[in-house]
Design a protein around this motif. Structure first.
Motif, PDB file in Angstrom:
ATOM      1  N   LEU A   6      14.187   9.765 -12.556  1.00  0.00           N
ATOM      2  CA  LEU A   6      13.011   9.247 -12.251  1.00  0.00           C
ATOM      3  C   LEU A   6      12.839   7.877 -12.625  1.00  0.00           C
ATOM      4  CD1 LEU A   6      10.740  12.304 -11.970  1.00  0.00           C
ATOM      5  CD2 LEU A   6      11.918  11.141  -9.936  1.00  0.00           C
ATOM      6  N   ARG A   7      13.053   7.780 -13.990  1.00  0.00           N
ATOM      7  CA  ARG A   7      12.689   6.414 -14.585  1.00  0.00           C
ATOM      8  C   ARG A   7      14.058   5.352 -14.038  1.00  0.00           C
ATOM      9  NH1 ARG A   7      14.870   3.133 -17.826  1.00  0.00           N
ATOM     10  NH2 ARG A   7      16.791   4.370 -18.569  1.00  0.00           N
ATOM     11  N   LEU A   8      15.014   5.935 -13.796  1.00  0.00           N
ATOM     12  CA  LEU A   8      15.947   5.052 -13.432  1.00  0.00           C
ATOM     13  C   LEU A   8      15.873   4.587 -11.862  1.00  0.00           C
ATOM     14  CD1 LEU A   8      19.278   6.657 -14.720  1.00  0.00           C
ATOM     15  CD2 LEU A   8      18.333   4.273 -15.443  1.00  0.00           C
ATOM     16  N   ALA A   9      15.357   5.476 -11.094  1.00  0.00           N
ATOM     17  CA  ALA A   9      14.979   5.233  -9.652  1.00  0.00           C
ATOM     18  C   ALA A   9      13.671   4.210  -9.591  1.00  0.00           C
ATOM     19  CB  ALA A   9      14.455   6.743  -9.137  1.00  0.00           C
ATOM     20  N   ARG A  10      12.939   4.222 -10.616  1.00  0.00           N
ATOM     21  CA  ARG A  10      11.817   3.402 -10.643  1.00  0.00           C
ATOM     22  C   ARG A  10      12.220   2.196 -11.071  1.00  0.00           C
ATOM     23  NH1 ARG A  10       8.993   6.823 -13.208  1.00  0.00           N
ATOM     24  NH2 ARG A  10       9.392   5.852 -15.408  1.00  0.00           N
ATOM     25  N   GLU A  11      13.002   2.086 -12.297  1.00  0.00           N
ATOM     26  CA  GLU A  11      13.085   0.814 -12.883  1.00  0.00           C
ATOM     27  C   GLU A  11      14.500   0.214 -12.783  1.00  0.00           C
ATOM     28  OE1 GLU A  11      12.265   1.459 -17.190  1.00  0.00           O
ATOM     29  OE2 GLU A  11      10.559   2.447 -16.850  1.00  0.00           O
ATOM     30  N   GLY A  12      15.337   1.065 -12.414  1.00  0.00           N
ATOM     31  CA  GLY A  12      16.862   0.615 -12.518  1.00  0.00           C
ATOM     32  C   GLY A  12      17.542   0.396 -11.170  1.00  0.00           C
ATOM     33  N   MET A  13      18.771   0.199 -11.168  1.00  0.00           N
ATOM     34  CA  MET A  13      19.533   0.098  -9.799  1.00  0.00           C
ATOM     35  C   MET A  13      19.958   1.480  -9.103  1.00  0.00           C
ATOM     36  SD  MET A  13      22.039  -2.984 -11.361  1.00  0.00           S
ATOM     37  CE  MET A  13      22.995  -2.840  -9.562  1.00  0.00           C
ATOM     38  N   TYR A  14      19.445   2.529  -9.709  1.00  0.00           N
ATOM     39  CA  TYR A  14      19.532   3.910  -9.027  1.00  0.00           C
ATOM     40  C   TYR A  14      18.913   3.986  -7.941  1.00  0.00           C
ATOM     41  CZ  TYR A  14      19.567   8.864  -8.135  1.00  0.00           C
ATOM     42  OH  TYR A  14      19.899  10.102  -7.834  1.00  0.00           O
ATOM     43  N   ARG A  15      19.629   4.206  -6.524  1.00  0.00           N
ATOM     44  CA  ARG A  15      19.075   4.699  -5.381  1.00  0.00           C
ATOM     45  C   ARG A  15      19.313   6.024  -4.847  1.00  0.00           C
ATOM     46  NH1 ARG A  15      18.786   0.115  -1.651  1.00  0.00           N
ATOM     47  NH2 ARG A  15      18.044   1.523  -0.596  1.00  0.00           N
ATOM     48  N   PRO A  16      18.269   6.866  -4.950  1.00  0.00           N
ATOM     49  CA  PRO A  16      18.542   8.520  -4.715  1.00  0.00           C
ATOM     50  C   PRO A  16      18.864   8.292  -3.237  1.00  0.00           C
ATOM     51  CG  PRO A  16      16.402   7.967  -5.675  1.00  0.00           C
ATOM     52  CD  PRO A  16      17.306   6.753  -5.656  1.00  0.00           C
ATOM     53  N   ASP A  17      18.478   7.448  -2.416  1.00  0.00           N
ATOM     54  CA  ASP A  17      18.711   7.336  -0.982  1.00  0.00           C
ATOM     55  C   ASP A  17      20.231   7.073  -0.683  1.00  0.00           C
ATOM     56  OD1 ASP A  17      17.755   5.215  -1.828  1.00  0.00           O
ATOM     57  OD2 ASP A  17      17.900   4.455  -0.136  1.00  0.00           O
ATOM     58  N   LEU A  18      20.821   6.530  -1.732  1.00  0.00           N
ATOM     59  CA  LEU A  18      22.382   6.246  -1.175  1.00  0.00           C
ATOM     60  C   LEU A  18      23.244   7.321  -1.999  1.00  0.00           C
ATOM     61  CD1 LEU A  18      22.147   2.295  -1.726  1.00  0.00           C
ATOM     62  CD2 LEU A  18      22.283   3.733   0.346  1.00  0.00           C
ATOM     63  N   GLU A  19      22.737   8.238  -2.911  1.00  0.00           N
ATOM     64  CA  GLU A  19      23.488   9.186  -3.531  1.00  0.00           C
ATOM     65  C   GLU A  19      24.325  10.049  -2.366  1.00  0.00           C
ATOM     66  OE1 GLU A  19      22.653  12.750  -6.383  1.00  0.00           O
ATOM     67  OE2 GLU A  19      22.061  10.822  -7.342  1.00  0.00           O
ATOM     68  N   SER A  20      25.508  10.240  -2.662  1.00  0.00           N
ATOM     69  CA  SER A  20      26.326  11.153  -1.743  1.00  0.00           C
ATOM     70  C   SER A  20      27.468  11.905  -2.481  1.00  0.00           C
ATOM     71  CB  SER A  20      26.895  10.574  -0.639  1.00  0.00           C
ATOM     72  OG  SER A  20      27.802   9.404  -1.237  1.00  0.00           O
ATOM     73  N   ASP A  21      28.104  13.080  -2.094  1.00  0.00           N
ATOM     74  CA  ASP A  21      28.930  13.650  -2.808  1.00  0.00           C
ATOM     75  C   ASP A  21      30.078  12.795  -2.537  1.00  0.00           C
ATOM     76  OD1 ASP A  21      27.374  15.710  -3.510  1.00  0.00           O
ATOM     77  OD2 ASP A  21      27.739  16.798  -1.727  1.00  0.00           O
ATOM     78  N   ALA A  22      31.196  13.034  -3.706  1.00  0.00           N
ATOM     79  CA  ALA A  22      32.361  12.343  -3.859  1.00  0.00           C
ATOM     80  C   ALA A  22      33.351  13.397  -3.777  1.00  0.00           C
ATOM     81  CB  ALA A  22      32.578  11.605  -5.047  1.00  0.00           C
ATOM     82  N   CYS A  23      34.524  13.345  -3.421  1.00  0.00           N
ATOM     83  CA  CYS A  23      35.558  14.516  -3.329  1.00  0.00           C
ATOM     84  C   CYS A  23      35.978  14.902  -4.728  1.00  0.00           C
ATOM     85  CB  CYS A  23      36.936  14.170  -2.361  1.00  0.00           C
ATOM     86  SG  CYS A  23      37.685  12.646  -2.925  1.00  0.00           S
ATOM     87  N   GLY A  24      35.741  13.788  -5.552  1.00  0.00           N
ATOM     88  CA  GLY A  24      36.091  14.274  -7.140  1.00  0.00           C
ATOM     89  C   GLY A  24      36.476  12.969  -7.859  1.00  0.00           C
ATOM     90  N   VAL A  25      36.458  13.313  -9.015  1.00  0.00           N
ATOM     91  CA  VAL A  25      36.893  12.281 -10.135  1.00  0.00           C
ATOM     92  C   VAL A  25      37.789  12.964 -11.204  1.00  0.00           C
ATOM     93  CG1 VAL A  25      35.633  11.005 -12.115  1.00  0.00           C
ATOM     94  CG2 VAL A  25      34.610  11.122  -9.948  1.00  0.00           C
TER      95      VAL A  25
END
Length: 102
Positions: A6-25
């Motif tokens: 939540l802090r990153l969403a409020r203060e940082g570059m993190y955008r929960p609306d742009l979060e998605s699954d990836a096929c793997g790392v």
């Protein structure tokens, strides 16, 4: 960790609306910490094994930009810069890769 998210969403570059699954790392590393061509070759083999990521896109001809992350061989580039008659500057190095048509 919810408070940190939540802090990153409020203060940082993190955008929960742009979060998605990836096929793997994947991760390939030398446990002794020494650079090794074997590690890079293994990482390339791992990337190629995930056909839809590193090898071929839906059109059957191109990839989607997936790749590997490696440390820059800074001394190599500093020597090349010096050999060209220029003075390497500390912490001022970037490397780009450009694909041109044949």
């Amino acid at each position: 960790m919810e408070s940190e998210r939540l802090r990153l969403a409020r203060e940082g570059m993190y955008r929960p609306d742009l979060e998605s699954d990836a096929c793997g790392v994947g991760l390939v590393a030398a446990t002794d910490g020494r650079p090794s061509r074997r590690v890079v070759a293994s990482a390339i083999d791992a990337l190629k094994a995930v056909w839809h990521r590193g090898a071929v896109d839906a059109d059957g001809k191109t990839g989607d930009g997936a790749g590997i992350h490696v440390d820059l061989p800074v001394r190599f580039f500093d020597d090349a810069i010096a050999d060209s008659g220029h003075k390497p500057l500390p912490n001022r190095l970037a490397v780009g890769m450009i694909f041109l048509p044949r």
